[in-house]
Design an enzyme around this catalytic site. Sequence first.
Site, PDB file in Angstrom:
ATOM      1  N   ASP A 425       0.854  -1.177   0.000  1.00  0.00           N
ATOM      2  CA  ASP A 425       0.000   0.000   0.000  1.00  0.00           C
ATOM      3  C   ASP A 425       0.902   1.242   0.000  1.00  0.00           C
ATOM      4  OD1 ASP A 425      -2.305   1.612   0.244  1.00  0.00           O
ATOM      5  OD2 ASP A 425      -2.027   1.701   2.403  1.00  0.00           O
ATOM      6  N   PHE A 717     -18.120   8.284   5.832  1.00  0.00           N
ATOM      7  CA  PHE A 717     -17.278   7.879   4.704  1.00  0.00           C
ATOM      8  C   PHE A 717     -17.309   6.367   4.543  1.00  0.00           C
ATOM      9  CE2 PHE A 717     -13.284   6.213   3.133  1.00  0.00           C
ATOM     10  CZ  PHE A 717     -13.080   6.943   1.976  1.00  0.00           C
ATOM     11  N   THR A 864      -2.612   1.130  -4.598  1.00  0.00           N
ATOM     12  CA  THR A 864      -3.101   2.262  -3.821  1.00  0.00           C
ATOM     13  C   THR A 864      -4.423   2.761  -4.375  1.00  0.00           C
ATOM     14  OG1 THR A 864      -2.579   4.519  -3.105  1.00  0.00           O
ATOM     15  CG2 THR A 864      -1.739   3.844  -5.249  1.00  0.00           C
TER      16      THR A 864
END
Length: 1278
Positions: A425, A717, A864
Amino acid sequence: MERHEWMRHQCRKLFVRERDQGAMSTQSSEDSHPPPLKFKAKRTISVGHWPHQQEYRDVAQSYKGNIIHTTKYSLLTFIPMNLFQQFHRAANLYFLFLILLNWVPVVEAFQKEITMIPLLVVLTVIAVKDALEDYRRYLSDKKINNRIVQVYCGKQNAYIGKRWKDVQVGDFIRLSCNDVIPADILLLYSSDPHGICYIETANLDGETNLKQRQMVSGLPLQGVEFNPASCFIRIECENPTNDLCTFRGFIEHYSGACAGLDNMNLLLRSCTIRNTETVVGIVVYAGHETKAMMNNSGPRYKCSHLEKDLNNEILWCVLLLVMMCLTTAIGHGLWLKQFKHTVFLVDEDMPPALAGFYVFWTMIIVLQVMIPISLYVSIEIVKLGQIYFIQNDLDLYNEHAGCRIQCRALNITENLGQIRYLFSDKTGTLTENNMVFRRCSIYGIEYPHVENGCRLEMYEAKENEAAGCSVTLKSACRGKSLSCRSLSCNRSSLSLHTLAAESEEDRQLSNDFLPLTSAFCSRMAKEVIPDPDLVNKLSRLCAPMLLSGDVTFETTSSLELNYITDFFLALAICNTVVVSSPMQSQHSAQSQTLSKSLDGIKLLFQRSSLPLFSALATHSPTRSRGSHGKTDDIFHSRNSYSNGASDNEEDMRNERGAENDTDNELMYEAVSPDEAALVHAAKAYHCTLRGRSADSFLVDLPGIGAMTVRLLHILPFDCNRKRMSVVVRHPLTGQVVVLTKGADSAIMNLLETPKGGEQAQETDIHIREQTQKHVDNYAREGLRTLCIARKVLEEEEYEVWLKGQLLAESNIDNREELLKVSAEKLETNLTLLGTTGILDRLQEDVPETIESLQRAGIKVWVLTGDKQETAVNIAYACKLIHPSDQILTVNCQSKDDCAALLEDLKLEVQCSQERISQKKTAEDHGGLSSGSKVGFILVIDGRTLNWTLEDASNCFLELSHSCKAVICCRSTPLQKSQVVRLIRDKLKVMTLAVGDGANDVSMIQVADVGIGISGQEGMQAVMSSDFAISRFKHLCRLLLVHGHWCFSRLANMMLYFIYKNVMFVNLLFWYQFFCGFSGSVMTNSWVLILFNLFFTSIPPLIYGILDKDIPAEQLMRVSELYQAVHASQASPPFVFWFTVLDAFYQSLVCFFVPYFAYVGSDIGELAFGSPINASALLIILLHQVIESHTLTWIHVFVLVVSAGSYFVFVLLFSVCCLTCSPPTNPVGVEMLQMSQPLFYIVCTLTTVTALMPRLLFRTIHNTMHLSALIQTSLREVE
């Protein structure tokens, strides 16, 4: 306010009526309460007098209690269950079969008791280990189950202390500050006037920042004091699940009120109450049905590739054993058939074929040590030793965080030495994930914050120059940081909504621990220097011209000022930040008159043509509450702007300094670091978030003062929407406004079509184009970008949306889908306000780490969710991409274009590789992996990656295999796991995934080795990982040093075990040629059994734990050794067979040298076997010395003890044991042999002759084929 509450009440009534009509179609009209809903996916909890109450109670009896048992066994079940589990191993079943076979008289080889020794030893060792582990679990369970909690007792009408294990579903629980929650509890009451409860989930997911929970709203429960006796409620919720973030259900009060339930209403077991004096809740899940217990899976176990190879080698050993036994059986049959009259005692009536059959099974018993039963136990012990040294490596210890590496998987240490692909990541893994506000763009105008950028550069330079003090691992672990939240409640960090008077001592203590309790609040993040231009524009809110009513500005239009105000308002409140402070007095609002200032601002907004402020005349702003709960005017003028706009920046700095003491008391507990960074950025411009409750924010507006912003709804979110929204009533206009913050890819597609006049449309288009340009520029600089937008709702529009939202929240079956649809309805036709650029620095030594891993032959991929420009910029910064590399970008609009582009790129790469291979010599390729030969970097976005994984995976594999690295942008958690699985399954290589957030969990679990980084995004990745580290740079030492050592040690140890077993078994096999293949042996059965079980088993363990073929410094400095040594030490079939042939040769020498030495003498069989056994022991031990790379006093001590224990045992055995090995008599045999010089001559000659080829081979091999380490050293000298 009243209309809003009336609408909510009507919506709830509508929901109850619609549900009742479906569930009570057969119910009489007199019964106003619905019958129990009979769904398999729901559970019902009823308290009070309800219809069918007895049925509810009967069903509730089937729910599990709160007692927990994590033990595997009890006193009665330990022996049978442990034996049952151990006999799942094929090796244990094999030796059990041999024990039973030895009880058959016609094939009996040894005493029945002796044959049982190997299996009994192995079973006992493992049983003792399991018993100790289970006893520790029992003590832990006992301690937890006997904790005391306050439970309401209806008979006594009071709360009484009960043990956790006695708590049942439906009990009312009362908890106080710092209490640990005993079960999953639905929050019904909180001492906080707004019904808020703060919890710490460190025991559950490792996160130490506070999280906010809200009591069930809309029911007549919250009052001065909660009385369970008058609480008649019925709860329907989903059955227990292991999803920590989801809870669905609804609650119905006896009065008819009904409300939906979600995870914000649930207090999970193992969490801790913080900053709340008292809470009361009802237990909905208890014991093993709680979410915490359902997620408690214990240590992770993955299959080791080296053990898979071992299983194949064991099968070859079984085949060798069968061939040797078959040879003996055939030889015995032929021997009996040829020699009719023998001097040996044989059954002449038995047919030779049947006798050979019996001998076959006898030899299976005699040669049983061919199968290394102790090897499996030895491997487990060696891996535990390796894990111990990994966890105590000081180079893997983080002094700043005070944490060491965690080894959560106990059986895959050797996989660390075989990694070929590393999937990483970006945010929090390669970078710090310590977000710092860098710059912003509002109204299409960029504010570069030059001074703020210089400050960050200076801070970073000072940080790099700072030298850390060295500490030992033990002392560092003892000196853990103390958080004030672990103290008593009156000394904890209090919420702004539960503040009370504190003593001076308490305040000082809170101040002492203040820096430790602010999540993501580093000094670098706090001290944001405002941009001068933006400061000048914000000063218009309180300028003298505004106070006098003159709103004609030359530089700043009212429209732009509105954008700026709402931009910073969104930064301050569009988040989940929890605000806390150790002092209440400094935050008390002081009543001052500011009516003229407020009227000026009203006039400014009224003269604007924006519809956002058109309703100002009909909606008065909401004032904040004073310390006594009364509504007062708290606005005060800012005299710092009286000298004019030219001095605004200096005045703001002076004002910031004057308020520094007050502002620094605020502590922001943020779930993510970017939220904290934005809140601090807004605070730098005096748009300060000072407090929040379930239905409001307390915000300081620049030039105005503290105002209460009414919170109507939060849309949190999630990874699918990639945005968050808050619905508030604007503090200046009273209108319903949606403030949205999210990724540019999510926000830009939701903007409304330009409306109004031609000039308004041009302005809107200009703002979008400029903002998008700024977003792209920020991404190229490596900044994280977030777009800010708003939407104004009419009252009727909001009421319609809220009705659907409440229905969705109350739904159980399709709640997530309905909430997603409701959010999409609200988050449309947005108005773009601006964007932010947040700096996320690289972690230290990331470029050097990636370069070392690539030189080690490991391909590094970055997966990512960030923008492509940001990911590429970070890749350049961490040296994943070099200036000479060629970037292959794959961004397609359709599946067909994707497949065609991949094919074209594949051909282009192949042609380029052919051209380069013709120009470069073989030396140019030396020491580099196949992926590093050609500098191609594949960059692919999320949408194209999805099409690639569906229809063009093979082409993608071929292209990526030819590339140096791959960067997948805008990838989802599911896509990350799919990419890892594709490489792992298709290429059959060892994969490693590393990440720090919950979105990395899926790929961490799919990879052969999953590594979690304990960063700023919680502990979900760590809890799902096999190994947990604190910094990305630790990967280098973990793989190149410990991975290399673990793989090399285990691979060589397994070969050594097979070697020594084959060597010793062949001694017994050669003897069969001289005893008529009868199954007789030339040694007593005790030595035969204990030889491999004890006398030669300890040295390999020390070898597997401590051997170091290459020093750690060389492995770190010369990364190519990881790939080169792995290639030379891999275990292909020829290595196995070479080891077996060497064992055959040594056994021939070990048997026939004593044979020819004693041929023609009258020596007995036990006397003949004495020098053979002694020579075999010395050969096996010295063979390990030759193969070992490290020889310390520990190795020497173990070797001497092993050899000495053998000689002591056989001497005592020959002196004391008269009938221990019938029918032979060992008395005096060893004593006599060891008293003769010939014994020592034979042992010496045999040992030297057997080991000379191995020593000669090792010398010639090291001379002719220099090791990678020596070659590297020679190149460095040259």
